[in-house]
Design an enzyme around this catalytic site. Structure first.
Site, PDB file in Angstrom:
ATOM      1  N   ASP A 106       0.882  -1.166   0.000  1.00  0.00           N
ATOM      2  CA  ASP A 106       0.000   0.000   0.000  1.00  0.00           C
ATOM      3  C   ASP A 106       0.924   1.221   0.000  1.00  0.00           C
ATOM      4  OD1 ASP A 106      -1.504   2.214   0.768  1.00  0.00           O
ATOM      5  OD2 ASP A 106      -2.934   0.979   1.861  1.00  0.00           O
ATOM      6  N   ILE A 131       0.326   5.837  -9.564  1.00  0.00           N
ATOM      7  CA  ILE A 131      -0.671   5.601  -8.514  1.00  0.00           C
ATOM      8  C   ILE A 131      -1.547   6.834  -8.349  1.00  0.00           C
ATOM      9  CG2 ILE A 131      -0.963   5.199  -6.024  1.00  0.00           C
ATOM     10  CD1 ILE A 131       1.829   3.799  -6.137  1.00  0.00           C
ATOM     11  N   TYR A 177      -1.046  14.985 -14.369  1.00  0.00           N
ATOM     12  CA  TYR A 177      -2.039  15.458 -15.333  1.00  0.00           C
ATOM     13  C   TYR A 177      -2.082  16.980 -15.294  1.00  0.00           C
ATOM     14  CZ  TYR A 177      -6.337  16.193 -17.837  1.00  0.00           C
ATOM     15  OH  TYR A 177      -7.242  16.638 -18.747  1.00  0.00           O
ATOM     16  N   TYR A 211     -12.033  17.429 -12.233  1.00  0.00           N
ATOM     17  CA  TYR A 211     -10.872  16.741 -11.649  1.00  0.00           C
ATOM     18  C   TYR A 211     -10.788  16.963 -10.141  1.00  0.00           C
ATOM     19  CZ  TYR A 211      -6.438  14.325 -12.615  1.00  0.00           C
ATOM     20  OH  TYR A 211      -5.421  13.408 -12.702  1.00  0.00           O
ATOM     21  N   LYS A 266      -2.213  16.461  -7.792  1.00  0.00           N
ATOM     22  CA  LYS A 266      -1.216  16.470  -8.878  1.00  0.00           C
ATOM     23  C   LYS A 266      -0.266  17.668  -8.741  1.00  0.00           C
ATOM     24  CE  LYS A 266      -2.351  12.731 -11.196  1.00  0.00           C
ATOM     25  NZ  LYS A 266      -1.605  11.488 -10.889  1.00  0.00           N
TER      26      LYS A 266
HETATM   27  P1  NAI Z   1      -5.087   2.660 -13.290  1.00  0.00           P
HETATM   28  O1  NAI Z   1      -6.399   2.695 -12.562  1.00  0.00           O
HETATM   29  O2  NAI Z   1      -4.829   1.533 -14.186  1.00  0.00           O
HETATM   30  O3  NAI Z   1      -3.876   2.816 -12.247  1.00  0.00           O
HETATM   31  C1  NAI Z   1      -3.984   3.446 -10.983  1.00  0.00           C
HETATM   32  C2  NAI Z   1      -3.273   2.528 -10.007  1.00  0.00           C
HETATM   33  O4  NAI Z   1      -3.166   3.103  -8.699  1.00  0.00           O
HETATM   34  C3  NAI Z   1      -4.009   1.176  -9.835  1.00  0.00           C
HETATM   35  O5  NAI Z   1      -3.157   0.122 -10.204  1.00  0.00           O
HETATM   36  C4  NAI Z   1      -4.337   1.148  -8.369  1.00  0.00           C
HETATM   37  O6  NAI Z   1      -4.404  -0.152  -7.816  1.00  0.00           O
HETATM   38  C5  NAI Z   1      -3.183   1.990  -7.804  1.00  0.00           C
HETATM   39  N1  NAI Z   1      -3.440   2.394  -6.428  1.00  0.00           N
HETATM   40  C6  NAI Z   1      -4.538   3.044  -5.928  1.00  0.00           C
HETATM   41  N2  NAI Z   1      -4.405   3.188  -4.595  1.00  0.00           N
HETATM   42  C7  NAI Z   1      -3.208   2.631  -4.235  1.00  0.00           C
HETATM   43  C8  NAI Z   1      -2.515   2.472  -3.006  1.00  0.00           C
HETATM   44  N3  NAI Z   1      -3.027   2.907  -1.845  1.00  0.00           N
HETATM   45  N4  NAI Z   1      -1.302   1.856  -3.013  1.00  0.00           N
HETATM   46  C9  NAI Z   1      -0.762   1.397  -4.176  1.00  0.00           C
HETATM   47  N5  NAI Z   1      -1.373   1.527  -5.371  1.00  0.00           N
HETATM   48  C10 NAI Z   1      -2.586   2.133  -5.401  1.00  0.00           C
HETATM   49  O7  NAI Z   1      -5.068   4.034 -14.113  1.00  0.00           O
HETATM   50  P2  NAI Z   1      -3.887   4.822 -14.873  1.00  0.00           P
HETATM   51  O8  NAI Z   1      -4.593   5.807 -15.724  1.00  0.00           O
HETATM   52  O9  NAI Z   1      -2.939   3.884 -15.484  1.00  0.00           O
HETATM   53  O10 NAI Z   1      -3.217   5.652 -13.682  1.00  0.00           O
HETATM   54  C11 NAI Z   1      -1.832   5.679 -13.438  1.00  0.00           C
HETATM   55  C12 NAI Z   1      -1.376   7.096 -13.144  1.00  0.00           C
HETATM   56  O11 NAI Z   1      -1.519   7.891 -14.319  1.00  0.00           O
HETATM   57  C13 NAI Z   1      -2.170   7.810 -12.043  1.00  0.00           C
HETATM   58  O12 NAI Z   1      -1.281   8.584 -11.262  1.00  0.00           O
HETATM   59  C14 NAI Z   1      -3.079   8.714 -12.842  1.00  0.00           C
HETATM   60  O13 NAI Z   1      -3.528   9.838 -12.107  1.00  0.00           O
HETATM   61  C15 NAI Z   1      -2.120   9.102 -13.957  1.00  0.00           C
HETATM   62  N6  NAI Z   1      -2.742   9.723 -15.128  1.00  0.00           N
HETATM   63  C16 NAI Z   1      -3.802   9.113 -15.749  1.00  0.00           C
HETATM   64  C17 NAI Z   1      -4.429   9.725 -16.808  1.00  0.00           C
HETATM   65  C18 NAI Z   1      -5.630   9.101 -17.438  1.00  0.00           C
HETATM   66  O14 NAI Z   1      -6.387   9.808 -18.126  1.00  0.00           O
HETATM   67  N7  NAI Z   1      -5.846   7.814 -17.274  1.00  0.00           N
HETATM   68  C19 NAI Z   1      -3.964  11.034 -17.340  1.00  0.00           C
HETATM   69  C20 NAI Z   1      -2.806  11.560 -16.648  1.00  0.00           C
HETATM   70  C21 NAI Z   1      -2.237  10.923 -15.577  1.00  0.00           C
END
Ligand code: NAI
Length: 268
Positions: A66, A95, A150, A160, A167
């Site tokens: 975590d 994350i 982002y 957001y 962020k």
């Molecule tokens: P995703 O939902 O696949 O990944 C988010 C991850 O954060 C998940 O694997 C989740 O299990 C993990 N997570 C949440 N709480 C946690 C905790 N307490 N400890 C450890 N892990 C935890 O979605 P995505 O889009 O791949 O997100 C990855 C990053 O990219 C994030 O920081 C997100 O804000 C960023 N991002 C995403 C965009 C989008 O439009 N999807 C745009 C710009 C940035």
């Protein structure tokens, strides 16, 4: 297009939930480029089981942690260094989570307990990843640490909500820790500010689909995909970018420099 630019490098990749995750694509590319690494995610995400497929494909061990827990991050580094046979060269922080977004609370009606949770999970965890690494001396000289951000950190995107604050803090931590870790060990710290991307975290944001299309029409190159993002992140882990640190790097097809585009004006 793999060129072995991460040959011999070891790392830790967080945040791969399913095959849409940006971290999933980074893991696949890092493997193709010759890296060895461990995978980590919150224990709750592990139970969904998808990450096992990725671990098999990448011959990587999964170490649950975590990202808000110092003890679990310490365990993550200890086990990773053990499994990988030495200090790491790269760390991916991918994350993000906001209970306020998940539960549809507007910016004028935020639950402050949840707000703290958003900041803890999405921003403070980055500081924890860095501080624990420094104390344990877990990252090699010239190592590279990247977190995903982002553009709501700089500009207003009403839907957001509290993630905008998270962020902004994340990017600030990249600057502050980038200075510190650079002076101490030549370790580089950057954020990559990615286009809207169809993932679990992305699609959870109110009005995502409409906004995704809007951004796609605004950017001259269109929205950057998760695959393209992974290429960029892998380059940031490589020695080709060894003098880049403390930056927030836009990876958005040109969106962040636009005022208005002809496609939007003409309603194409
Ligand atoms: P995703 O939902 O696949 O990944 C988010 C991850 O954060 C998940 O694997 C989740 O299990 C993990 N997570 C949440 N709480 C946690 C905790 N307490 N400890 C450890 N892990 C935890 O979605 P995505 O889009 O791949 O997100 C990855 C990053 O990219 C994030 O920081 C997100 O804000 C960023 N991002 C995403 C965009 C989008 O439009 N999807 C745009 C710009 C940035």
């Amino acid at each position: 297009m793999a060129n072995g630019i991460l040959q011999g490098k070891r790392g830790i990749i967080s945040g791969a939930l399913d095959e849409n995750s940006i971290a999933w694509k980074v893991a696949m590319k890092a493997k193709a480029e010759g890296a060895t690494f461990t995978l980590t995610n919150a224990p709750i995400a592990m139970r969904m089981g998808e990450i096992k497929k990725l671990a098999d494909a990448c011959e990587a061990e999964i170490i649950p942690a975590d990202a808000t827990s110092i003890e679990e991050i310490e365990n993550l580094y200890t086990k990773s260094l053990d499994v990988l046979g030495g200090k790491v060269d790269f760390v991916l922080h991918s994350i993000g989570m906001s209970p306020n977004i998940r539960k549809g609370r507007s910016y004028g009606d935020l639950n402050y307990e949840w707000f703290l949770k958003s900041v803890d999970v999405s921003a403070l965890s980055f500081h924890k990843f860095l501080q624990v690494a420094e104390k344990m001396d877990a990252i090699n000289e010239w190592g590279s640490v990247v977190a995903l951000s982002y553009m709501a950190a700089q500009r207003t995107f009403p839907f957001y909500t509290d993630m905008a604050e998270a962020k902004s803090m994340l990017e600030s931590i990249a600057r502050s820790y980038g200075y510190r870790y650079g002076k101490l060990k030549n370790v580089r710290v950057n954020t990559v500010s990615q286009s809207p991307t169809k993932t679990t975290a992305g699609s959870g944001i109110g009005g995502f689909d409409k906004f995704y299309d809007f951004a796609d029409k605004m950017a001259p190159l269109g929205n950057a995909s998760a695959d393209d993002c992974a290429n960029y992140v892998v380059m940031m882990f490589s020695d080709y970018t060894r003098m880049v640190t403390m930056q927030n790097l836009f990876h958005d097809g040109g969106y962040s420099m636009m005022g208005v585009s002809e496609s939007l004006l003409q309603g194409e």
